[in-house]
Design an enzyme around this catalytic site. Structure first.
Site, mmCIF file in Angstrom:
data_model
loop_
_atom_site.group_PDB
_atom_site.id
_atom_site.type_symbol
_atom_site.label_atom_id
_atom_site.label_comp_id
_atom_site.label_asym_id
_atom_site.label_seq_id
_atom_site.Cartn_x
_atom_site.Cartn_y
_atom_site.Cartn_z
ATOM 1 C CG MET A 20 -2.212 10.263 -0.442
ATOM 2 S SD MET A 20 -3.137 10.754 0.715
ATOM 3 C CE MET A 20 -2.659 9.396 2.213
ATOM 4 C CG HIS A 77 2.798 4.072 -4.379
ATOM 5 N ND1 HIS A 77 3.432 4.271 -3.059
ATOM 6 C CD2 HIS A 77 1.549 4.513 -3.772
ATOM 7 C CE1 HIS A 77 2.730 4.520 -2.058
ATOM 8 N NE2 HIS A 77 1.529 4.783 -2.646
ATOM 9 C CE LYS A 117 -2.631 -1.617 2.154
ATOM 10 N NZ LYS A 117 -2.992 -0.276 2.311
ATOM 11 C CD GLN A 129 -8.084 5.273 -2.428
ATOM 12 O OE1 GLN A 129 -8.152 6.105 -1.444
ATOM 13 N NE2 GLN A 129 -7.162 4.713 -3.200
ATOM 14 C CB ALA A 159 5.426 7.762 1.603
ATOM 15 N N GLY A 190 -4.990 0.949 -6.841
ATOM 16 C CA GLY A 190 -4.540 -0.298 -6.511
ATOM 17 C C GLY A 190 -5.708 -1.081 -5.868
HETATM 18 P P1 AMP Z 1 -1.759 6.104 -1.508
HETATM 19 O O1 AMP Z 1 -0.412 6.862 -1.611
HETATM 20 O O2 AMP Z 1 -1.375 5.075 -0.144
HETATM 21 O O3 AMP Z 1 -2.678 7.191 -1.571
HETATM 22 O O4 AMP Z 1 -1.945 5.117 -2.661
HETATM 23 C C1 AMP Z 1 -1.825 5.635 -3.977
HETATM 24 C C2 AMP Z 1 -2.203 4.219 -4.641
HETATM 25 O O5 AMP Z 1 -1.406 3.055 -4.757
HETATM 26 C C3 AMP Z 1 -3.835 3.820 -4.617
HETATM 27 O O6 AMP Z 1 -4.335 3.631 -5.753
HETATM 28 C C4 AMP Z 1 -3.483 2.609 -3.732
HETATM 29 O O7 AMP Z 1 -4.392 1.547 -3.874
HETATM 30 C C5 AMP Z 1 -2.306 2.089 -4.472
HETATM 31 N N1 AMP Z 1 -1.354 1.020 -3.652
HETATM 32 C C6 AMP Z 1 -1.126 1.404 -2.078
HETATM 33 N N2 AMP Z 1 -0.331 0.255 -1.633
HETATM 34 C C7 AMP Z 1 -0.345 -0.614 -2.693
HETATM 35 C C8 AMP Z 1 -0.141 -2.095 -2.806
HETATM 36 N N3 AMP Z 1 0.564 -2.514 -1.840
HETATM 37 N N4 AMP Z 1 -0.211 -2.575 -3.909
HETATM 38 C C9 AMP Z 1 -0.883 -1.723 -4.890
HETATM 39 N N5 AMP Z 1 -1.354 -0.850 -4.959
HETATM 40 C C10 AMP Z 1 -1.195 -0.113 -3.925
#
Ligand code: AMP
Length: 288
Positions: free
Chosen positions: A31, A38, A150, A154, A33, A148
């Site tokens: 998403m 990421h 994290k 999901q 940011a 991730g």
């Molecule tokens: P988001 O932009 O928050 O939707 O996350 C996009 C992807 O990045 C998803 O697969 C998350 O699980 C992964 N992600 C977010 N934070 C982390 C982190 N600290 N370490 C590893 N992967 C992450």
């Protein structure tokens, strides 16, 4: 040079061309940011695929009413520069109508993997996630997608949907990237004041405490849960859950249960107005 696509058709054609030239395609849905978490997913994708693409799309259907959709941080130029630096080949950053065409109605329902942990606290969230990820998988064609750990629930839901919907996608989970003091990186950490950031450290502190107990031989779900919950209860504004669960089914252990060789310890809590999540799979990973 990284290619920026705002249209699904051009992006899809680009990935088709990459495959036609013999490349495996890697996909990293986000998403935006972006942070080092990421970027680690891009590195993982590059280790597995010759052509790597990221998507940047703040998916409206995974936000509930009153959540942070309108104020979610957005900075496309910065994100693209970071992706270019780590060797990402293409990025899709589509407007909402490209992903949700006029008159759209279809949703992907996720079943019981969505009923535990974050599910009850965020009604509709995982249906929104599953719907957008299915769309991204349909756009990208045959590929390896990296997510991730994290967002553990999901990841489990996405693994399941790729199998259930017979999609030609290999789903890979990558380790959680943390700041040096243990805080799991998250785009939402940008909302934290310096004082809130200190309080946010209670999540990884709780996980470390529970993990240490597990390593020392503790297998009672109640003891692991209490070790994780202590720091969070003291520091968080409110606690959605601290749960010990079975890592594959996500079934939450009752307090009188004894865990097996692996145990998912997962936390969701609010610090100030910011909802944070973190987890560890004891028996599988190093300490958080
Ligand atoms: P988001 O932009 O928050 O939707 O996350 C996009 C992807 O990045 C998803 O697969 C998350 O699980 C992964 N992600 C977010 N934070 C982390 C982190 N600290 N370490 C590893 N992967 C992450």
């Amino acid at each position: 040079m990284i290619e920026i696509h705002h249209e699904v058709a051009g992006f899809r054609a680009r990935l088709d061309r990459a495959r036609a030239s013999g490349a495996r395609v890697g996909l990293v849905p986000t998403m935006g940011a972006l942070h080092d978490g990421h970027l680690s997913l891009v590195a993982e994708a590059k280790a597995r695929a010759r052509f790597v693409a990221a998507t940047i799309f703040v998916n409206p259907t995974q936000f509930g009413p009153g959540e942070d959709l309108a104020r979610y941080p957005r900075d496309l130029d910065r994100d693209v520069a970071l992706l270019a630096r780590v060797g990402c080949d293409a990025v899709l950053a589509p407007p909402v109508e490209q992903i949700y065409p006029p008159g759209e109605r279809t949703r992907v329902s996720v079943g019981e993997l969505g009923d535990t942990l974050c599910g009850p606290h965020r009604p509709g969230h995982f249906e929104g996630v599953a719907t957008v990820v299915t769309k991204l998988f349909a756009i990208a064609g045959e590929h390896t997608a990296v997510f991730g750990r994290k967002d553990y629930q999901q990841l489990a839901i996405i693994r399941r949907l790729a199998i259930d919907l017979l999609l030609p996608v290999t789903v890979v989970g990558a380790p959680t990237v943390r700041d040096p003091d243990g805080l799991a990186m998250s785009s939402r950490n940008a909302y934290l004041s310096p004082e809130d950031r200190c309080r946010a450290l209670s999540l990884s502190a709780g996980l470390r405490a529970a993990h240490a107990l597990f390593v020392a031989g503790e297998r009672r779900a109640s003891a692991l849960r209490e070790a994780a919950a202590g720091p969070v209860r003291r520091a968080a504004t409110s606690v959605d859950y601290v749960d010990v669960a079975e890592p594959d089914t996500l079934r939450v252990h009752d307090d009188d249960a004894v865990v097996g060789a692996r145990a998912l310890i997962a936390i969701a809590a609010r610090v100030g107005a910011t909802r944070l999540i973190d987890n560890v799979v004891a028996g599988e990973e190093g300490s958080p």
